[in-house]
Design a protein around this motif. Structure first.
Motif, PDB file in Angstrom:
ATOM      1  N   ASN A  42      31.343 -53.799  36.357  1.00  0.00           N
ATOM      2  CA  ASN A  42      30.099 -54.454  35.948  1.00  0.00           C
ATOM      3  C   ASN A  42      29.520 -53.866  34.668  1.00  0.00           C
ATOM      4  N   LEU A  43      29.645 -52.550  34.515  1.00  0.00           N
ATOM      5  CA  LEU A  43      29.087 -51.886  33.335  1.00  0.00           C
ATOM      6  C   LEU A  43      30.110 -51.721  32.218  1.00  0.00           C
ATOM      7  N   ASP A  44      31.318 -52.250  32.440  1.00  0.00           N
ATOM      8  CA  ASP A  44      32.396 -52.187  31.450  1.00  0.00           C
ATOM      9  C   ASP A  44      32.641 -50.730  31.020  1.00  0.00           C
ATOM     10  N   ALA A  45      32.829 -49.880  32.021  1.00  0.00           N
ATOM     11  CA  ALA A  45      33.023 -48.448  31.772  1.00  0.00           C
ATOM     12  C   ALA A  45      34.254 -47.956  32.525  1.00  0.00           C
ATOM     13  N   PRO A  46      34.906 -46.900  32.034  1.00  0.00           N
ATOM     14  CA  PRO A  46      36.037 -46.329  32.772  1.00  0.00           C
ATOM     15  C   PRO A  46      35.592 -45.824  34.140  1.00  0.00           C
ATOM     16  N   TYR A  47      36.500 -45.909  35.089  1.00  0.00           N
ATOM     17  CA  TYR A  47      36.203 -45.428  36.439  1.00  0.00           C
ATOM     18  C   TYR A  47      35.806 -43.950  36.416  1.00  0.00           C
ATOM     19  N   ALA A  48      36.493 -43.151  35.604  1.00  0.00           N
ATOM     20  CA  ALA A  48      36.208 -41.710  35.532  1.00  0.00           C
ATOM     21  C   ALA A  48      34.788 -41.458  35.051  1.00  0.00           C
ATOM     22  N   THR A  49      34.275 -42.303  34.176  1.00  0.00           N
ATOM     23  CA  THR A  49      32.904 -42.133  33.687  1.00  0.00           C
ATOM     24  C   THR A  49      31.903 -42.380  34.805  1.00  0.00           C
ATOM     25  N   VAL A  50      32.110 -43.442  35.557  1.00  0.00           N
ATOM     26  CA  VAL A  50      31.213 -43.743  36.676  1.00  0.00           C
ATOM     27  C   VAL A  50      31.285 -42.639  37.733  1.00  0.00           C
ATOM     28  N   GLN A  51      32.469 -42.050  37.919  1.00  0.00           N
ATOM     29  CA  GLN A  51      32.640 -40.987  38.901  1.00  0.00           C
ATOM     30  C   GLN A  51      31.805 -39.756  38.547  1.00  0.00           C
ATOM     31  N   LEU A  52      31.465 -39.613  37.263  1.00  0.00           N
ATOM     32  CA  LEU A  52      30.581 -38.518  36.858  1.00  0.00           C
ATOM     33  C   LEU A  52      29.217 -38.628  37.528  1.00  0.00           C
ATOM     34  N   GLY A  53      28.878 -39.814  37.976  1.00  0.00           N
ATOM     35  CA  GLY A  53      27.609 -39.993  38.680  1.00  0.00           C
ATOM     36  C   GLY A  53      27.515 -39.145  39.930  1.00  0.00           C
ATOM     37  N   LEU A  54      28.654 -38.781  40.524  1.00  0.00           N
ATOM     38  CA  LEU A  54      28.666 -37.904  41.688  1.00  0.00           C
ATOM     39  C   LEU A  54      28.573 -36.440  41.281  1.00  0.00           C
ATOM     40  N   SER A  55      29.463 -35.995  40.394  1.00  0.00           N
ATOM     41  CA  SER A  55      29.492 -34.569  40.036  1.00  0.00           C
ATOM     42  C   SER A  55      28.250 -34.158  39.255  1.00  0.00           C
ATOM     43  N   MET A  56      27.752 -35.010  38.355  1.00  0.00           N
ATOM     44  CA  MET A  56      26.548 -34.675  37.592  1.00  0.00           C
ATOM     45  C   MET A  56      25.328 -34.606  38.505  1.00  0.00           C
ATOM     46  N   TYR A  57      25.293 -35.493  39.489  1.00  0.00           N
ATOM     47  CA  TYR A  57      24.183 -35.467  40.447  1.00  0.00           C
ATOM     48  C   TYR A  57      24.189 -34.153  41.228  1.00  0.00           C
ATOM     49  N   LEU A  58      25.365 -33.729  41.691  1.00  0.00           N
ATOM     50  CA  LEU A  58      25.456 -32.497  42.468  1.00  0.00           C
ATOM     51  C   LEU A  58      25.095 -31.281  41.623  1.00  0.00           C
ATOM     52  N   LEU A  59      25.569 -31.226  40.393  1.00  0.00           N
ATOM     53  CA  LEU A  59      25.278 -30.072  39.537  1.00  0.00           C
ATOM     54  C   LEU A  59      23.795 -30.043  39.151  1.00  0.00           C
ATOM     55  N   ALA A  60      23.204 -31.222  38.902  1.00  0.00           N
ATOM     56  CA  ALA A  60      21.766 -31.265  38.619  1.00  0.00           C
ATOM     57  C   ALA A  60      20.967 -30.851  39.844  1.00  0.00           C
ATOM     58  N   THR A  61      21.433 -31.262  41.017  1.00  0.00           N
ATOM     59  CA  THR A  61      20.788 -30.862  42.264  1.00  0.00           C
ATOM     60  C   THR A  61      20.809 -29.350  42.425  1.00  0.00           C
ATOM     61  N   ALA A  62      21.938 -28.738  42.081  1.00  0.00           N
ATOM     62  CA  ALA A  62      22.054 -27.282  42.182  1.00  0.00           C
ATOM     63  C   ALA A  62      21.044 -26.592  41.276  1.00  0.00           C
ATOM     64  N   ALA A  63      20.907 -27.089  40.043  1.00  0.00           N
ATOM     65  CA  ALA A  63      19.966 -26.478  39.105  1.00  0.00           C
ATOM     66  C   ALA A  63      18.526 -26.636  39.570  1.00  0.00           C
ATOM     67  N   ILE A  64      18.180 -27.829  40.039  1.00  0.00           N
ATOM     68  CA  ILE A  64      16.810 -28.089  40.487  1.00  0.00           C
ATOM     69  C   ILE A  64      16.475 -27.274  41.728  1.00  0.00           C
ATOM     70  N   SER A  65      17.441 -27.125  42.622  1.00  0.00           N
ATOM     71  CA  SER A  65      17.218 -26.342  43.836  1.00  0.00           C
ATOM     72  C   SER A  65      16.855 -24.907  43.522  1.00  0.00           C
ATOM     73  N   LEU A  66      17.393 -24.394  42.421  1.00  0.00           N
ATOM     74  CA  LEU A  66      17.155 -23.005  42.056  1.00  0.00           C
ATOM     75  C   LEU A  66      15.693 -22.754  41.707  1.00  0.00           C
ATOM     76  N   PHE A  67      15.032 -23.771  41.133  1.00  0.00           N
ATOM     77  CA  PHE A  67      13.662 -23.585  40.665  1.00  0.00           C
ATOM     78  C   PHE A  67      12.607 -24.158  41.601  1.00  0.00           C
ATOM     79  N   SER A  68      12.972 -25.104  42.451  1.00  0.00           N
ATOM     80  CA  SER A  68      11.969 -25.756  43.281  1.00  0.00           C
ATOM     81  C   SER A  68      11.356 -24.801  44.302  1.00  0.00           C
TER      82      SER A  68
END
Length: 403
Positions: A42-68
């Motif tokens: 739908n977004l005309d993007a490589p599958y690997a790019t969309v898959q970053l939505g999982l790993s980037m979310y987890l890594l951002a979650t890790a960073a936010i958890s450290l400060f919250s």
């Protein structure tokens, strides 16, 4: 330092509110996973790019958890939760309306603000309950935190099949709004030590970092979670490429893990106070190890591999996670009760950050063929590490409590 008994007289929030808060972020982790091919198309993007939505979310979650955690120690649990949920709604809306992959990934990163719900729901429990009782209560809270991503694929796969992938983010927006209203209206402030200076918070981190028992608890939680997250990274490829399953079929099979986790969490909630944290976390680690071992043996001994050989043993991983994580979490944030927010945040950051890396490794291991053999071997390795570290943590904890 011992915490005053007066704190346990603070207003106790309804447990369902904490479950909802703990579930918002984790539900967003992988509800979209079955829809990744649809999103890429739908977004005309490589599958690997969309898959970053999982790993980037987890890594951002890790960073936010450290400060919250430290922020909530200084400003209070409730204000931090309110602002994080507002950001979650913004991120969910961006994903819902995204017309390109860049906007989608930006929305996913902003969504990760909901990580504070995972961190602070556990800290709130520790604010109002003593150590042994907190393990039972955290069992119910962590149920929301772990069952949500386990049933997420089933929900997302169904929504994609009947309405399209965007409605998964519509559901997340609605769920986030419910959590925000419940926090604003029904959640009392439980931090009776608001206003800690930055130097005190830094000292809290330094103190935790110098305690071997803390790192053993963190290692137990991280490797136990890695068993699940490594499957999360590689399982969809095994399902679609090796077994030829549809997103909905994958989601339904994956729900076996949720059932196992719910059962393990129920055991933790009912018996942890009587049995003890150390024994319960050790039993859970054993199940988390037995599950992938059974799956690996089934694949190597069978002439015709079948999907159930992967997913049925996965329920044992869920069972083990459900028994271990609430107890090791309660033990971790009890190391220094006066810095429960910092301890919970550091634990959550390392646990989810490790999970993010494990998910990437899981995706790499299965490769382009989606072979289950390498993935099962990886799960066995993480399970063995979790078992060894958990047994070490339980042994040291008994000595720690005795002194």
């Amino acid at each position: 330092m011992t915490i005053s008994a007066d704190i346990y007289q603070a207003a106790k929030p309804k447990i369902w509110i904490l479950v909802v808060l703990a579930a918002v972020g984790p539900l967003a982790i992988n509800i979209f996973v079955p829809s990744m091919p649809s999103i890429a198309l739908n977004l005309d993007a490589p599958y690997a790019t969309v898959q970053l939505g999982l790993s980037m979310y987890l890594l951002a979650t890790a960073a936010i958890s450290l400060f919250s955690g430290p922020l909530s120690d200084k400003y209070g649990r409730k204000p931090v939760l309110v602002w994080s949920l507002i950001l979650f709604l913004v991120g969910s809306t961006i994903c819902l309306l995204a017309d390109n992959a860049s906007s989608f990934l930006i929305g996913r990163i902003i969504q990760a603000a909901s990580a504070t719900g995972m961190v602070l729901s556990r800290a709130i429990v520790r604010d109002v309950y003593p150590r042994e009782k907190s393990a039972s209560m955290i069992g119910y809270v962590v149920m929301g935190m772990a069952v949500a991503p386990m049933i997420g694929p089933a929900i997302g796969g169904y929504i994609d099949s009947v309405a399209g992938w965007r409605w998964s983010f519509g559901l997340l927006t609605s769920f986030g709004l419910i959590a925000l209203l419940a926090t604003l209206i029904l959640l009392p402030e439980t931090n009776t030590n608001i206003g800690q200076s930055a130097s005190n918070q830094i000292q809290g981190y330094i103190s935790l970092a110098t305690m071997p028992i803390f790192w053993l608890f963190v290692g137990s939680a991280s490797f136990t979670s890695a068993v699940f997250f490594s499957f999360l990274g590689g399982g969809p490829a095994v399902s679609s490429l090796f077994f030829g399953q549809t997103p909905f079929e994958y989601g339904m099979y994956f729900s076996l893990c949720a059932l196992g986790y719910a059962f393990g969490n129920g055991i933790a909630g009912r018996y942890s106070e009587a049995v003890g944290l150390e024994k319960m976390m050790s039993l859970g680690a054993i199940f988390s190890f037995i599950g992938p071992v059974a799956s690996l043996l089934l694949f190597y001994l069978s002439a015709e591999p079948a999907a159930w050989m992967l997913f049925v043993p996965l329920s044992l991983i869920g069972l083990g996670n459900g028994m271990t994580l609430p107890n090791v979490t309660a033990a971790t944030i009890s190391v220094r009760p006066e810095a429960a927010g910092a301890a919970s945040g550091l634990l959550g950051s390392l646990q989810i950050g490790g999970g993010g890396l494990a998910s990437i490794i899981g995706g790499i291991v299965v490769g382009e063929t989606g072979s289950p053999y390498g993935l099962c071997a990886l799960l066995v390795g993480f399970g063995l590490a979790a078992l060894i570290i958990t047994l070490m943590a339980a042994r040291m904890s008994r000595r720690y409590e005795a002194n």
